[in-house]
Design a protein around this motif. Sequence first.
Motif, PDB file in Angstrom:
ATOM      1  N   TYR A 158       0.970  -1.307   0.019  1.00  0.00           N
ATOM      2  CA  TYR A 158       0.113   0.015  -0.177  1.00  0.00           C
ATOM      3  C   TYR A 158       0.747   1.299  -0.151  1.00  0.00           C
ATOM      4  O   TYR A 158       0.739   2.135  -0.785  1.00  0.00           O
ATOM      5  CB  TYR A 158      -1.088   0.132   1.307  1.00  0.00           C
ATOM      6  N   LEU A 159       1.805   1.207   0.787  1.00  0.00           N
ATOM      7  CA  LEU A 159       2.784   2.629   0.928  1.00  0.00           C
ATOM      8  C   LEU A 159       3.478   2.606  -0.144  1.00  0.00           C
ATOM      9  O   LEU A 159       3.815   3.892  -0.658  1.00  0.00           O
ATOM     10  CB  LEU A 159       3.535   2.391   2.038  1.00  0.00           C
ATOM     11  N   LEU A 168       1.453   4.141  -2.925  1.00  0.00           N
ATOM     12  CA  LEU A 168       0.854   5.429  -2.715  1.00  0.00           C
ATOM     13  C   LEU A 168       2.122   6.362  -2.908  1.00  0.00           C
ATOM     14  O   LEU A 168       1.897   7.436  -3.403  1.00  0.00           O
ATOM     15  CB  LEU A 168       0.608   5.702  -1.041  1.00  0.00           C
ATOM     16  N   ILE A 169       3.297   5.951  -2.516  1.00  0.00           N
ATOM     17  CA  ILE A 169       4.550   6.894  -2.800  1.00  0.00           C
ATOM     18  C   ILE A 169       4.657   6.824  -4.299  1.00  0.00           C
ATOM     19  O   ILE A 169       5.070   8.100  -4.875  1.00  0.00           O
ATOM     20  CB  ILE A 169       5.665   6.263  -2.293  1.00  0.00           C
ATOM     21  N   HIS A 206       2.188   9.087  -6.091  1.00  0.00           N
ATOM     22  CA  HIS A 206       2.247  10.506  -5.836  1.00  0.00           C
ATOM     23  C   HIS A 206       3.555  11.229  -6.539  1.00  0.00           C
ATOM     24  O   HIS A 206       3.425  12.089  -6.515  1.00  0.00           O
ATOM     25  CB  HIS A 206       2.012  10.710  -4.429  1.00  0.00           C
ATOM     26  N   SER A 231       9.028   0.889  -7.738  1.00  0.00           N
ATOM     27  CA  SER A 231       8.382  -0.039  -7.006  1.00  0.00           C
ATOM     28  C   SER A 231       9.225  -1.359  -6.417  1.00  0.00           C
ATOM     29  O   SER A 231       9.060  -1.783  -5.045  1.00  0.00           O
ATOM     30  CB  SER A 231       7.156  -0.562  -7.535  1.00  0.00           C
TER      31      SER A 231
END
Length: 131
Positions: A63-64, A67-68, A71, A103
């Motif tokens: 998830y993080l 998200l990163i 963004h 990723s």
Amino acid sequence: MPRDTTAEEHLRDMKPAMLRGWRRRCPSCGTGPMFKGYLAVRGECPVCNEDLSHHRADDGPAYLTILIVGHLMAPLLLWAFVEYEPDPLIIASLFSVGCVALSLYLLPRLKGVIVGIQWAKRMHGFGESKD
């Protein structure tokens, strides 16, 4: 107001544990490798014998990572498309490779950070181990 000394005695420093996790090292000693593969956490640290099998990172690192990466890459994609007007196939290829590379870089590091946080807060059985 009296301070709760019992809670303070059980706290571990979170910042060093998180930084050690980012480096993919044992949150306890910072020397031993935390992973035995790309994402598989070792059962215990080969250096200090800290039990690492209690971790419950689950979907948090993924998830993080999403998200990163989202963004960072979405505004960059928009800027590059407007500024340079490249062929859509070229920009899609470049940003696909960039998203995958970022990723793959972030995922094990963020998993290490989450395991470090769990160790520092004595979550999921980490509190039963020795300091």
